[in-house]
Design an enzyme around this catalytic site. Structure first.
Site, PDB file in Angstrom:
ATOM      1  N   GLU A   1      -5.996 -10.738  -1.144  1.00 22.37           N
ATOM      2  CA  GLU A   1      -6.911 -10.514   0.074  1.00 22.37           C
ATOM      3  C   GLU A   1      -8.382 -10.441  -0.323  1.00 22.37           C
ATOM      4  O   GLU A   1      -8.997  -9.655  -0.100  1.00 22.37           O
ATOM      5  CB  GLU A   1      -6.604  -9.177   0.814  1.00 22.37           C
ATOM      6  CG  GLU A   1      -5.104  -8.946   0.990  1.00 22.37           C
ATOM      7  CD  GLU A   1      -4.619  -7.810   1.908  1.00 22.37           C
ATOM      8  OE1 GLU A   1      -5.651  -7.030   2.329  1.00 22.37           O
ATOM      9  OE2 GLU A   1      -3.302  -7.749   1.942  1.00 22.37           O
TER      10      GLU A   1
ATOM     11  N   GLU B   1       0.688  -1.153   0.104  1.00 25.08           N
ATOM     12  CA  GLU B   1      -0.191  -0.067  -0.053  1.00 25.08           C
ATOM     13  C   GLU B   1       0.956   1.272  -0.019  1.00 25.08           C
ATOM     14  O   GLU B   1       0.570   2.197   0.842  1.00 25.08           O
ATOM     15  CB  GLU B   1      -0.995  -0.075   1.204  1.00 25.08           C
ATOM     16  CG  GLU B   1      -2.007  -1.186   1.207  1.00 25.08           C
ATOM     17  CD  GLU B   1      -2.903  -1.454   2.398  1.00 25.08           C
ATOM     18  OE1 GLU B   1      -2.581  -0.422   3.449  1.00 25.08           O
ATOM     19  OE2 GLU B   1      -3.518  -2.521   2.415  1.00 25.08           O
TER      20      GLU B   1
END
Ligand code: G3I
Length: 347
Positions: free
Chosen positions: A260, A154
């Site tokens: 995810e 991220e």
């Protein structure tokens, strides 16, 4: 042999529990056995020890494992020079014993940092040492036992710029290159991934991340794959956006990890004490579409799909957003939902 015995024990235990009435009982099927690519899940060591239906599903349905929290910096490296290996060792040992591919998550992230890193004061060189020691101590410990790492997680914001994390503040954009190089030095055989969210619904962020990773690769930096998290919902992003994301990663010559996966039913946070049949069916259709579409990609790029949890009660979503939601393949009692059945029966 050990695995077969454990399964027999667990299944006899499970026989006392309520069974799913359809012909897709997890006791008779294995999700991962249906695919040529790995199908993984996150797991927490305390759940594997204390929760037998959870353990049973992890072993019977999946052939890859990611840690949900125990390898994050605050958990594994709580103080300078102090590493807490116990929970992550348990998970890696478990995965290795079960012949599941272990995927390390995550070495460098702006969240879940221990205070000593957030508050660290030092020169650029000292920050570089913090980055290097953190990465190399962890990767070296699990050399040969963790197959791949989310090296950086991220790093981009929604406008396609690099996030102003402590790593960026002290080392600039170079921290990404350094992170991959340090990880590679510690285990040259490990596959190294960049991992991020919203890459399907936000082409600006996706293009920036893929361009950045491609430039690193062209410059000789060891980066092998991109993890698209896919925390999605039944209504968005669209199939077109998700497909564009999957294809863009492969076209840029990176392994693609749907890293995810979960599909929320209630992104608008309505009161939803029970999920409706209609929403569960939409969820089933979307899980089906994602697996089916992934399977159509060039095989060489299919690193695998990882579910972000086992049963709905374990999901981060209700807790994090403080709302009712039911994003996973199994319900709060670890019974198969429509989504699991559709994957088993229709694919
Ligand atoms: O371990 C502490 C415990 O000691 C404390 O008593 C308790 C009280 O709040 O908190 C516990 O820590 C929680 C931790 O999960 C372990 O359960 C944190 O508060 C909580 O914030 C943390 O949430 C995790 C979140 O990342 C932040 O690290 C979620 O479980 C996890 O699913 C989520 O996963 C992230 C991926 O790593 C990266 N991509 C997004 C994804 C979802 O947010």
């Amino acid at each position: 042999m050990r695995r077969a015995l454990l399964l027999i024990m667990l299944f006899s235990l499970g026989a006392c529990q309520k069974q799913t009435s359809s012909n897709c009982s997890p006791q008779d099927h294995s999700l991962s056995a249906k695919f040529n690519f790995k199908v993984g899940t996150v797991a927490e060591p305390f759940q594997l020890q204390a929760n037998s239906p959870y353990l049973e599903l992890v072993i019977s349905q999946f052939n890859a494992l990611s840690p949900e929290n125990v390898m994050k910096a605050n958990a594994i490296h709580p103080q300078e020079g102090v590493f807490d290996w116990y929970p992550s060792d348990q998970l890696v040992d478990f995965a290795n014993d079960q012949n599941m591919r272990m995927h390390g998550h995550t070495l460098i992230w702006h969240q879940q940092l221990p205070e000593w890193i957030s508050n660290f004061e030092g020169t650029k060189e000292e920050w570089r040492q913090v980055l290097k020691i953190h990465i190399q101590t962890i990767v070296a410990r699990y050399k040969g036992r963790v197959a791949a790492w989310d090296v950086v997680n991220e790093a981009f914001t929604e406008d396609g710029n690099l996030r102003n994390s402590v790593w960026f503040q002290h080392l600039g954009a170079a921290y990404l290159r350094l992170a991959f190089e340090y990880a590679h030095e510690a285990d040259p055989d490990a596959l190294l991934f960049y991992n991020d969210y919203n890459l399907a619904q936000n082409p600006l962020k996706r293009n920036a991340a893929i361009r950045f990773c491609s430039d690193l690769k062209k410059a000789g930096v060891p980066i092998h794959g991109i993890g698209c998290q896919f925390h999605v919902s039944i209504d968005f992003p669209s199939h077109r956006e998700m497909d564009a994301c999957m294809r863009a990663v492969c076209e840029a010559d990176f392994l693609l990890h749907i890293s995810e996966l979960d599909i929320a039913l209630n992104p608008l946070s309505r009161s939803m004490p029970v999920p409706s049949e209609e929403d569960l069916q939409k969820q089933a259709n979307l899980y089906y579409w994602i697996f089916k579409n992934y399977r159509r990609l060039p095989e060489a790029y299919q690193y695998g799909i990882t579910l972000w949890g086992i049963g709905d009660a374990d999901s981060w979503i209700p807790y994090f957003f403080n709302r009712d939601d039911y994003p996973l393949l199994f319900d709060e009692n670890y019974q198969a939902k429509a989504a699991y059945c559709k994957l088993i029966e229709d694919l």
